[in-house]
Design a protein around this motif. Structure first.
Motif, PDB file in Angstrom:
ATOM      1  N   UNK A  90     153.095  25.702  47.691  1.00 29.41           N
ATOM      2  CA  UNK A  90     153.644  24.951  46.562  1.00 29.41           C
ATOM      3  C   UNK A  90     154.280  25.889  45.542  1.00 29.41           C
ATOM      4  N   UNK A  91     155.376  25.457  44.902  1.00 25.51           N
ATOM      5  CA  UNK A  91     156.046  26.315  43.903  1.00 25.51           C
ATOM      6  C   UNK A  91     155.078  26.756  42.813  1.00 25.51           C
ATOM      7  N   UNK A  92     155.076  28.050  42.543  1.00 29.43           N
ATOM      8  CA  UNK A  92     154.241  28.605  41.488  1.00 29.43           C
ATOM      9  C   UNK A  92     152.791  28.819  41.865  1.00 29.43           C
ATOM     10  N   UNK A  93     152.429  28.532  43.112  1.00 29.18           N
ATOM     11  CA  UNK A  93     151.034  28.693  43.521  1.00 29.18           C
ATOM     12  C   UNK A  93     150.629  30.160  43.517  1.00 29.18           C
ATOM     13  N   UNK A  94     149.403  30.410  43.092  1.00 28.61           N
ATOM     14  CA  UNK A  94     148.849  31.767  43.095  1.00 28.61           C
ATOM     15  C   UNK A  94     147.359  31.677  43.383  1.00 28.61           C
ATOM     16  N   UNK A  95     146.652  32.774  43.226  1.00 27.64           N
ATOM     17  CA  UNK A  95     145.221  32.753  43.526  1.00 27.64           C
ATOM     18  C   UNK A  95     144.475  31.778  42.623  1.00 27.64           C
ATOM     19  N   UNK A  96     144.959  31.593  41.400  1.00 34.56           N
ATOM     20  CA  UNK A  96     144.330  30.638  40.504  1.00 34.56           C
ATOM     21  C   UNK A  96     144.453  29.209  40.997  1.00 34.56           C
ATOM     22  N   UNK A  97     145.576  28.901  41.653  1.00 34.32           N
ATOM     23  CA  UNK A  97     145.772  27.581  42.242  1.00 34.32           C
ATOM     24  C   UNK A  97     144.696  27.303  43.285  1.00 34.32           C
ATOM     25  N   UNK A  98     144.505  28.244  44.191  1.00 29.16           N
ATOM     26  CA  UNK A  98     143.515  28.058  45.251  1.00 29.16           C
ATOM     27  C   UNK A  98     142.107  28.007  44.682  1.00 29.16           C
ATOM     28  N   UNK A  99     141.823  28.861  43.713  1.00 31.96           N
ATOM     29  CA  UNK A  99     140.493  28.856  43.111  1.00 31.96           C
ATOM     30  C   UNK A  99     140.179  27.504  42.479  1.00 31.96           C
ATOM     31  N   UNK A 100     141.184  26.885  41.864  1.00 30.62           N
ATOM     32  CA  UNK A 100     140.965  25.599  41.201  1.00 30.62           C
ATOM     33  C   UNK A 100     140.763  24.483  42.221  1.00 30.62           C
ATOM     34  N   UNK A 101     141.695  24.335  43.160  1.00 32.51           N
ATOM     35  CA  UNK A 101     141.661  23.213  44.102  1.00 32.51           C
ATOM     36  C   UNK A 101     140.449  23.307  45.028  1.00 32.51           C
TER      37      UNK A 101
END
Length: 279
Positions: free
Chosen positions: A256-267
């Motif tokens: 997904x656009x703008x996804x980073x490690x924080x994205x995965x940690x959250x979801x």
């Protein structure tokens, strides 16, 4: 990642006479307990789970809480209470004395009245949920979303988690109305959505490309801060493997656009820990 599986079940067929799953669903028509799930969690490096009710009985909820007492990987339980019963607040207070009770889930998809959730007669139970810091899991189908919106607007302080993205009718491509009604709920900041159950809802061809448009809708509406991954195991076994669904969901979120490690940690953990107060 510190992965949390925010939606899994255990059951014993002896407790489920007359209830789903039927014998025709041979892949899941048997007992499932912690000993069946733990090897999958270890293999996939999943740190903990939210154990969700699958029978509309307080006895089932009490059994799940006993399982949580014996197994540390069960970080929280979403149980059941008859929320319209006169003694619902007292029942909620009693069950909430157990520190692993994190939420309640009426089985709305199985009720005859599609507007059951919109009734003011739920107010006392919701008040008890708020008093004890519980969230509301919404087991709904697309036809329930408008009534759920009324419920959410009536109780703006209540955290709500929509299970399985409201089970869209993927095989028939019924995306437009589902997206519209889900979007109205996504506009309310107390509403979250589980990235779960979609593989099973995909019908006879549960592959990644078929799910892509539906997952994009859910991600676009709720974003990485209000999307919560869950396996829906063992129901997941009807359509795929635990490892396969987790890997598919991670690939999707990474792309997904703008996804980073924080994205995965959250979801895949952070949002579940926050919403269910898992600690």
């Amino acid at each position: 990642m510190h992965i949390i599986d925010a939606h899994q079940h255990f059951w014993r067929l002896a407790d489920r006479t007359g209830h789903w799953p039927p014998p025709a669903l041979a892949e899941i028509h048997r007992d499932f307990g912690p000993e069946d799930l733990l090897p999958l969690l270890e293999r996939c490096r999943v740190a903990g789970t939210v154990l969700v009710q699958s029978l509309p009985t307080v006895a089932d909820t009490e059994q799940l809480l006993r399982i949580a007492d014996r197994h540390d990987f069960v970080r929280g339980v979403v149980g059941w209470v008859d929320m319209k019963a006169p003694d619902a607040p007292a029942q909620i207070a009693r069950l909430a004395r157990h520190p692993r009770l994190k939420g309640l889930r009426p089985m709305l998809q199985d009720l005859g009245d599609d507007r059951w959730i919109a009734a003011p007669s739920l107010d006392a139970a919701v008040g008890a949920m708020l008093e004890h810091g519980l969230c509301f899991d919404a087991l709904v189908l697309p036809r329930h979303l408008r009534a759920l919106l009324e419920f959410a607007q009536r109780h703006p302080a209540l955290p709500i988690v929509i299970d399985h993205a409201a089970k869209p009718v993927i095989p028939r491509g019924e995306l437009t109305a589902w997206r519209h009604d889900l979007g109205a709920l996504a506009a309310l900041t107390q509403v979250h959505c589980k990235l779960s159950g979609l593989l099973t809802e995909a019908g006879p061809f549960p592959h990644e490309l078929r799910l892509q448009p539906w997952m994009e809708v859910v991600y676009g509406l709720f974003g990485p801060q209000r999307l919560i991954w869950g396996s829906d195991w063992p129901v997941l076994r009807l359509a795929g493997s635990y490892e396969g669904w987790l890997a598919m969901a991670i690939r999707f979120c990474e792309a997904q656009p703008g996804a980073d490690s924080g994205t995965l940690d959250a979801v895949f953990g952070g949002n579940a820990r926050r919403v269910y107060r898992l600690g």
